[in-house]
Design a protein around this motif. Sequence first.
Motif, PDB file in Angstrom:
ATOM      1  N   ASP A 146      -1.487  -3.072 -52.935  1.00 20.11           N
ATOM      2  CA  ASP A 146      -1.298  -1.859 -52.748  1.00 20.11           C
ATOM      3  C   ASP A 146      -2.678  -1.019 -52.748  1.00 20.11           C
ATOM      4  O   ASP A 146      -2.632   0.043 -52.139  1.00 20.11           O
ATOM      5  CB  ASP A 146      -0.159  -1.007 -53.801  1.00 20.11           C
ATOM      6  CG  ASP A 146      -0.664  -1.294 -55.240  1.00 20.11           C
ATOM      7  OD1 ASP A 146      -1.085  -2.493 -55.636  1.00 20.11           O
ATOM      8  OD2 ASP A 146      -0.527  -0.507 -56.264  1.00 20.11           O
ATOM      9  N   ALA A 147      -3.367  -1.676 -53.522  1.00 19.55           N
ATOM     10  CA  ALA A 147      -4.659  -0.995 -53.896  1.00 19.55           C
ATOM     11  C   ALA A 147      -5.534  -1.300 -52.671  1.00 19.55           C
ATOM     12  O   ALA A 147      -6.750  -0.696 -52.270  1.00 19.55           O
ATOM     13  CB  ALA A 147      -5.463  -1.354 -54.939  1.00 19.55           C
ATOM     14  N   GLY A 148      -5.583  -2.520 -52.003  1.00  7.83           N
ATOM     15  CA  GLY A 148      -6.321  -2.772 -50.916  1.00  7.83           C
ATOM     16  C   GLY A 148      -7.329  -3.980 -51.167  1.00  7.83           C
ATOM     17  O   GLY A 148      -7.494  -4.463 -52.436  1.00  7.83           O
ATOM     18  N   ASP A 149      -8.213  -4.313 -50.336  1.00  2.00           N
ATOM     19  CA  ASP A 149      -9.107  -5.541 -50.593  1.00  2.00           C
ATOM     20  C   ASP A 149     -10.403  -4.964 -51.000  1.00  2.00           C
ATOM     21  O   ASP A 149     -11.124  -3.942 -50.403  1.00  2.00           O
ATOM     22  CB  ASP A 149      -9.237  -6.133 -48.948  1.00  2.00           C
ATOM     23  CG  ASP A 149     -10.349  -7.040 -48.813  1.00  2.00           C
ATOM     24  OD1 ASP A 149     -10.516  -7.876 -49.863  1.00  2.00           O
ATOM     25  OD2 ASP A 149     -11.259  -7.142 -47.897  1.00  2.00           O
ATOM     26  N   LYS A 153      -8.646  -2.770 -59.128  1.00  2.00           N
ATOM     27  CA  LYS A 153      -7.329  -3.121 -59.080  1.00  2.00           C
ATOM     28  C   LYS A 153      -6.743  -3.724 -57.723  1.00  2.00           C
ATOM     29  O   LYS A 153      -5.420  -3.552 -57.549  1.00  2.00           O
ATOM     30  CB  LYS A 153      -6.542  -1.916 -59.570  1.00  2.00           C
ATOM     31  CG  LYS A 153      -6.918  -1.607 -61.095  1.00  2.00           C
ATOM     32  CD  LYS A 153      -6.402  -0.689 -61.707  1.00  2.00           C
ATOM     33  CE  LYS A 153      -6.596  -0.295 -63.001  1.00  2.00           C
ATOM     34  NZ  LYS A 153      -5.981   0.810 -63.895  1.00  2.00           N
ATOM     35  N   GLY A 154      -7.578  -4.198 -57.000  1.00  2.00           N
ATOM     36  CA  GLY A 154      -7.049  -4.577 -55.559  1.00  2.00           C
ATOM     37  C   GLY A 154      -7.031  -6.305 -55.407  1.00  2.00           C
ATOM     38  O   GLY A 154      -7.071  -6.843 -56.665  1.00  2.00           O
ATOM     39  N   TYR A 155      -7.309  -6.680 -54.403  1.00  3.91           N
ATOM     40  CA  TYR A 155      -7.359  -8.028 -54.338  1.00  3.91           C
ATOM     41  C   TYR A 155      -8.498  -8.728 -53.469  1.00  3.91           C
ATOM     42  O   TYR A 155      -9.039  -7.974 -52.869  1.00  3.91           O
ATOM     43  CB  TYR A 155      -6.011  -8.575 -53.657  1.00  3.91           C
ATOM     44  CG  TYR A 155      -6.033  -8.133 -52.184  1.00  3.91           C
ATOM     45  CD1 TYR A 155      -6.082  -9.248 -51.269  1.00  3.91           C
ATOM     46  CD2 TYR A 155      -5.746  -7.007 -51.759  1.00  3.91           C
ATOM     47  CE1 TYR A 155      -6.011  -9.053 -49.864  1.00  3.91           C
ATOM     48  CE2 TYR A 155      -5.593  -6.698 -50.316  1.00  3.91           C
ATOM     49  CZ  TYR A 155      -5.832  -7.739 -49.356  1.00  3.91           C
ATOM     50  OH  TYR A 155      -5.882  -7.601 -48.084  1.00  3.91           O
ATOM     51  N   ASP A 156      -8.840 -10.069 -53.429  1.00  2.10           N
ATOM     52  CA  ASP A 156      -9.742 -10.647 -52.618  1.00  2.10           C
ATOM     53  C   ASP A 156      -9.234 -11.190 -51.355  1.00  2.10           C
ATOM     54  O   ASP A 156      -8.520 -12.175 -51.542  1.00  2.10           O
ATOM     55  CB  ASP A 156     -10.383 -11.631 -53.580  1.00  2.10           C
ATOM     56  CG  ASP A 156     -11.353 -12.583 -52.603  1.00  2.10           C
ATOM     57  OD1 ASP A 156     -12.435 -11.839 -52.314  1.00  2.10           O
ATOM     58  OD2 ASP A 156     -11.051 -13.705 -52.450  1.00  2.10           O
ATOM     59  N   ARG A 157      -9.433 -10.685 -50.165  1.00  2.00           N
ATOM     60  CA  ARG A 157      -8.726 -11.008 -48.950  1.00  2.00           C
ATOM     61  C   ARG A 157      -8.969 -12.627 -48.571  1.00  2.00           C
ATOM     62  O   ARG A 157      -8.282 -13.261 -48.305  1.00  2.00           O
ATOM     63  CB  ARG A 157      -9.371 -10.254 -47.840  1.00  2.00           C
ATOM     64  CG  ARG A 157      -8.642 -10.513 -46.315  1.00  2.00           C
ATOM     65  CD  ARG A 157      -9.383  -9.459 -45.499  1.00  2.00           C
ATOM     66  NE  ARG A 157      -8.818  -9.659 -44.090  1.00  2.00           N
ATOM     67  CZ  ARG A 157      -9.436 -10.538 -43.280  1.00  2.00           C
ATOM     68  NH1 ARG A 157     -10.493 -11.140 -43.729  1.00  2.00           N
ATOM     69  NH2 ARG A 157      -8.889 -10.696 -42.061  1.00  2.00           N
ATOM     70  N   ARG A 289     -10.888  -6.257 -61.375  1.00  2.22           N
ATOM     71  CA  ARG A 289     -11.703  -6.405 -60.229  1.00  2.22           C
ATOM     72  C   ARG A 289     -10.627  -7.002 -59.130  1.00  2.22           C
ATOM     73  O   ARG A 289      -9.606  -7.295 -59.385  1.00  2.22           O
ATOM     74  CB  ARG A 289     -12.834  -7.387 -60.731  1.00  2.22           C
ATOM     75  CG  ARG A 289     -13.877  -6.915 -61.752  1.00  2.22           C
ATOM     76  CD  ARG A 289     -14.566  -7.865 -61.887  1.00  2.22           C
ATOM     77  NE  ARG A 289     -14.371  -9.164 -62.895  1.00  2.22           N
ATOM     78  CZ  ARG A 289     -14.823 -10.131 -63.049  1.00  2.22           C
ATOM     79  NH1 ARG A 289     -16.177 -10.402 -62.240  1.00  2.22           N
ATOM     80  NH2 ARG A 289     -14.289 -10.979 -63.643  1.00  2.22           N
ATOM     81  N   PRO A 290     -11.317  -6.981 -58.015  1.00  2.01           N
ATOM     82  CA  PRO A 290     -10.526  -7.737 -56.868  1.00  2.01           C
ATOM     83  C   PRO A 290      -9.948  -9.063 -57.203  1.00  2.01           C
ATOM     84  O   PRO A 290     -10.856 -10.024 -57.581  1.00  2.01           O
ATOM     85  CB  PRO A 290     -11.488  -7.904 -55.707  1.00  2.01           C
ATOM     86  CG  PRO A 290     -12.416  -6.711 -56.054  1.00  2.01           C
ATOM     87  CD  PRO A 290     -12.705  -6.645 -57.566  1.00  2.01           C
ATOM     88  N   MET A 291      -8.731  -9.340 -57.080  1.00  2.00           N
ATOM     89  CA  MET A 291      -8.013 -10.496 -57.678  1.00  2.00           C
ATOM     90  C   MET A 291      -8.183 -11.532 -56.926  1.00  2.00           C
ATOM     91  O   MET A 291      -7.628 -11.350 -55.633  1.00  2.00           O
ATOM     92  CB  MET A 291      -6.510 -10.188 -58.033  1.00  2.00           C
ATOM     93  CG  MET A 291      -5.734 -11.546 -58.487  1.00  2.00           C
ATOM     94  SD  MET A 291      -4.029 -10.916 -58.344  1.00  2.00           S
ATOM     95  CE  MET A 291      -3.844  -9.043 -58.854  1.00  2.00           C
TER      96      MET A 291
END
Length: 319
Positions: A146-149, A153-157, A289-291
């Motif tokens: 939901d937060a984005g790449d 609090k986002g994710y690692d694309r 951080r980006p997960m």
Amino acid sequence: MEVPAVEVGMEVRKPRALNGRSVLMPFAPASPAEFRKVLAGAEELRRLGFQVADATPLSPEGYFAGSIAGRRNDFLSELERNDVDGLVAVRGGYGSNYILDNLEIQRFSAPKVILGYSDLTSLQAYLWRRYAWVGFYGPMLAAGLDAGDGVEKGYDRESLLAAVGKTDGGWTLNLRGETLFGGEAEGRILGGCMTLVETTLGTPWELDTRGSILLLEDRGMKPWQVDRLLMHLRQAGAFDGVRGIVLGEFPECDAPGAGSPTVRDVCARILGGLGVPIVFGAAVGHTPRPMRTVPLGVKARLKAQGEGELEILEPAVLP
């Protein structure tokens, strides 16, 4: 029902790789999520090139996304659908353990990608012990996607797409942590949310961690609570034969006062005597951080030096 351990030589079951034609289905085995976050997460999956199926929402019951039977039946029916290629959890919270009682996959042929973290550890541990089913410890619709790449609090694309789509060899994850105890080790990646790993003890789906690179991460605990949990795992033999350990950064786990032991201190003291390479503070699971997405059940090499690297030695998916 007795759930067999994954024995040496047992066939590891990998799902088919996802691509631009793949249809992903949201599912809710644990707690409900905010609708706006679910929509944002679904839109992010579409930006990645996937198709997202419409899911029939359950009626929440307290802190559960739906009744036990409803959550279990939805999960089973979505696994059996030929027009669905993978399942993405809406969020964690609590409740995945309830659907494991009497969970039997009748039409098991090829497994599907199941993506999630936190409370999903219970389901991932069950599927590994029961079916040697490779899992994917990564972002969910309302918790990361939901937060984005590449954002807080986002994710690692890059790691997500490698985990669910790369079929021509391994890849390397920079863990963005710090080395507690240096060295290199190879093993099969197992684990997840530390509290949920602990709650598998004494169940038929208790993880056999011998020969593993063990992933442990969590949030919102006092250092002494982490201490107690690690001691329980140690005294239960969960660290016997472990070849390396990857620890998360444990957000919202600050020491109660100046001079009080930190979670890092606790981990170093309890785990240091194992004599295995250990990386602390990796950007996995509960992280601001980006997960990074970590495949569970595949062979990997942990390089504990600097920020730490996890070299995935085989594809987690099939062509």
